[in-house]
Design a protein around this motif. Structure first.
Motif, short mmCIF file in Angstrom:
data_model
loop_
_atom_site.label_atom_id
_atom_site.label_comp_id
_atom_site.label_asym_id
_atom_site.label_seq_id
_atom_site.Cartn_x
_atom_site.Cartn_y
_atom_site.Cartn_z
N GLU A 83 -1.05 7.12 8.45
CA GLU A 83 -0.11 6.03 8.21
C GLU A 83 -0.31 4.90 9.23
OE1 GLU A 83 3.88 7.64 7.60
OE2 GLU A 83 2.95 9.16 6.35
N ASP A 127 -3.17 2.86 10.78
CA ASP A 127 -4.60 2.65 10.57
C ASP A 127 -5.03 1.38 11.29
OD1 ASP A 127 -7.20 2.88 9.53
OD2 ASP A 127 -6.43 3.72 7.65
N SER A 154 -7.77 -1.73 7.00
CA SER A 154 -6.71 -2.17 6.09
C SER A 154 -6.99 -3.54 5.49
CB SER A 154 -5.37 -2.22 6.83
OG SER A 154 -5.14 -1.02 7.50
N THR A 202 2.84 -7.43 7.40
CA THR A 202 2.54 -6.13 7.99
C THR A 202 3.25 -5.87 9.32
OG1 THR A 202 0.40 -6.38 6.99
CG2 THR A 202 0.57 -4.73 8.74
N ARG A 256 0.05 1.07 7.95
CA ARG A 256 -0.69 0.58 6.78
C ARG A 256 0.25 -0.04 5.74
NH1 ARG A 256 -2.35 6.44 4.13
NH2 ARG A 256 -0.23 7.04 3.67
N THR A 304 -2.22 1.69 0.52
CA THR A 304 -3.09 2.88 0.66
C THR A 304 -4.56 2.52 0.47
OG1 THR A 304 -2.41 3.36 -1.61
CG2 THR A 304 -1.47 4.76 0.11
N PRO A 311 -6.81 1.30 2.42
CA PRO A 311 -7.79 1.75 3.43
C PRO A 311 -8.39 3.12 3.10
CG PRO A 311 -5.63 1.31 4.47
CD PRO A 311 -5.55 0.87 3.05
N VAL A 330 3.61 3.74 2.69
CA VAL A 330 3.12 2.46 3.20
C VAL A 330 4.32 1.66 3.70
CG1 VAL A 330 1.12 2.45 1.65
CG2 VAL A 330 3.24 1.36 0.92
#
Ligand code: DAH
Length: 348
Positions: free
Chosen positions: A135, A137, A142, A160, A170, A173, A175, A198
């Motif tokens: 979670e 990353d 990303s 973000t 992240r 998902t 990535p 996420v």
């Protein structure tokens, strides 16, 4: 013979000795007094050598008889003792069956977990592997390696949560696509799905700062948009019902080219038009597309040789629809009164 105790006397004495026996230890002592090294019966046996020959036979008979009688009495005392001990134990441990039982606490499966499991089963049946990604990353996995270079406007749109300049929670998902390709380097076919949480800076009745996505990626030779279409049609019908129709609209994502957004028949009104679908009869459920050549290249796949497709629905909506949940935040607040409604009676 006069100097020996009579058989009857011995037995009488034994009987009175046994009357005082309460424990196994007591019994052991009595046993020793008759059959032990210096016991009454043992001593009688030792006397055999002093018996004149003509009486030996008679004496032997007497000995056998007395030994047998003593042994039998001791054994029956032993089994009686054991019986008593067992009874005592059973009495002590008696269970009162009239007492009310303790309430059994029964858990339930979270509606979100159910939707994830259902989707995983569907994709596993089509040959996909289920993977999980972290979670937290990197910005690189990303965004950068998904063809969103620094300064790209779509980075802002993701809103973000950054931990520092390189690490983040992240925001999607996707990535998982980068991680899978990098771990496999030109190994094909690749077929994965990645369910997971996420995070974005959002919080109202239909948006939560934490939600669930379900990334999918297929890479191989001759993978086309038609494969994507077939897969997503199946996905929608299996999850939402056979009557569900699927509509593909052209769209833009930096990591796919061409890109599309996918709508399904409104789950509330069945396509007639209602407040949920804003009278259109359709609900948008996911973004998807053909993997951009830059994404393939950056993760070690030759785009002249390989193609692929990817998709990424948010799946909270499916759980909300399936279980009649009106506020997305209920899914994540772990209120026990909410969760208790989902016990297992409607599942196998
Ligand atoms: N990651 C996108 C989002 O969070 C959704 C998405 C769109 C995923 C297109 C994909 C894709 O894999 O191909 O909005």
């Amino acid at each position: 013979m006069e100097e020996y105790m009579e058989r009857e006397d011995i037995i009488k004495k034994l009987e009175s000795d046994l009357k005082n026996v309460k424990t196994k230890n007591d019994l052991q002592n009595v046993k020793a007094a008759y059959l032990g090294k210096n016991g009454i019966v043992t001593n009688l046996s030792l006397k055999m050598k002093e018996i004149p020959n003509e009486e030996k036979r008679e004496y032997g008979k007497f000995l056998n008889l007395i030994k047998e009688e003593v042994t039998t009495k001791l054994e029956s005392m032993e089994s009686e003792l054991e019986k008593n001990l067992l009874e005592e134990k059973l009495n002590e441990e008696k269970i009162d069956i009239t007492l009310p039982s303790r309430k059994k606490l029964k858990g339930s499966i979270h509606p979100m977990t159910r939707v994830v499991e259902e989707l995983e089963d569907l994709f596993v049946s089509m040959g996909y592997d289920v993977i999980s990604g972290p979670e937290i990353d990197t910005d690189m996995n990303s965004f950068t390696k998904l063809n969103l270079p620094e300064g790209h406007p779509a980075r802002d749109a993701q809103d973000t949560f950054y931990l520092d300049k390189d690490y983040l929670l992240r925001p999607h998902t996707s990535p998982a696509q980068v991680r899978t390709m990098e771990a496999n380097k030109e190994k094909t076919p690749l077929r994965i799905v990645c369910p997971g949480k996420v995070y974005r800076r959002d919080d109202d009745a239909t948006h939560s700062h934490q939600f669930m996505q379900f990334e999918g990626l297929v890479v191989g030779e001759d993978i086309s948009l038609a494969d994507l279409k077939g897969t997503l049609e199946l996905f929608a019908k299996k999850l939402l019902g056979e009557k569900t129709n699927v509509r593909f609209r052209p769209s833009y994502f930096p990591f796919t080219e061409p890109s599309c957004e996918v709508d399904v028949t409104c789950f509330k009104c069945g396509g007639k038009g209602c407040s949920l679908c804003k009278q259109t009869g359709w609900i948008e459920v996911l973004g998807a597309g053909v993997v951009h050549p830059n994404v393939l290249r950056m993760s070690g796949y030759d785009p002249d040789k390989y193609t692929g497709f990817a998709f990424g629905p948010g799946i909270d909506r499916f759980a909300m629809f399936k279980y009649g949940i009106t506020d997305i935040r209920q899914i994540y607040t772990n209120d026990i009164r909410f969760l208790e409604q989902f016990d297992r009676k409607d599942v196998d």
